[in-house]
Motif scaffolding. Sequence first.
Motif, PDB file in Angstrom:
ATOM      1  N   PRO A  64      59.626  50.495  85.526  1.00 53.87           N
ATOM      2  CA  PRO A  64      58.231  50.863  85.310  1.00 53.87           C
ATOM      3  C   PRO A  64      57.762  51.774  86.440  1.00 53.87           C
ATOM      4  O   PRO A  64      58.086  51.550  87.602  1.00 53.87           O
ATOM      5  N   ARG A  65      57.018  52.797  86.106  1.00 52.03           N
ATOM      6  CA  ARG A  65      56.540  53.753  87.109  1.00 52.03           C
ATOM      7  C   ARG A  65      55.328  53.174  87.832  1.00 52.03           C
ATOM      8  O   ARG A  65      54.470  52.561  87.206  1.00 52.03           O
ATOM      9  N   LYS A  66      55.297  53.374  89.133  1.00 53.98           N
ATOM     10  CA  LYS A  66      54.176  52.876  89.935  1.00 53.98           C
ATOM     11  C   LYS A  66      53.488  54.063  90.594  1.00 53.98           C
ATOM     12  O   LYS A  66      54.124  54.865  91.273  1.00 53.98           O
ATOM     13  N   GLU A  81      46.591  50.583  92.516  1.00 49.78           N
ATOM     14  CA  GLU A  81      47.987  50.668  92.093  1.00 49.78           C
ATOM     15  C   GLU A  81      48.042  50.560  90.571  1.00 49.78           C
ATOM     16  O   GLU A  81      47.438  49.654  89.994  1.00 49.78           O
ATOM     17  N   TYR A  83      50.678  50.615  87.140  1.00 49.61           N
ATOM     18  CA  TYR A  83      52.037  50.534  86.601  1.00 49.61           C
ATOM     19  C   TYR A  83      52.028  51.136  85.203  1.00 49.61           C
ATOM     20  O   TYR A  83      51.196  50.769  84.379  1.00 49.61           O
TER      21      TYR A  83
END
Length: 85
Positions: A64-66, A81, A83
Motif C-alpha cells: 500500500p502506498r503511503k 498520513e 494510505y
Amino acid sequence: DAYVGKQEIGHYLRGFRVARVPAALRDLAIPAGAIITTVNGAAVLDANGLLSITRTLIETLPHPRKLIVEYVHDDKPHAVEYYIM
C-alpha cells in the motif's frame, strides 16, 4: 496559490496555500488556509508541483502506498498520513 511568507516565530515558509476545500475533499483533513509544504519530504511550491509529486509517488511507490503531507495552519506544523491501496 503559491505562498512565500514568514511565520510569527520568524521562520520563512514556502508552499501551496489551500484557498478552499471542496466538499468531496473534506475527508482529507487539510483545512482551508493551510500551507502544504511537503509530500513525503519533497518540497511543494505550487498546485502543479503538488499534483506532480503526488502522481509520481502514486505511480512509483509499492502497495500500500503511503503519503505523508506536511502543512502549516495557524502558524502550527501538522502532518497527515494517507494510505492508498
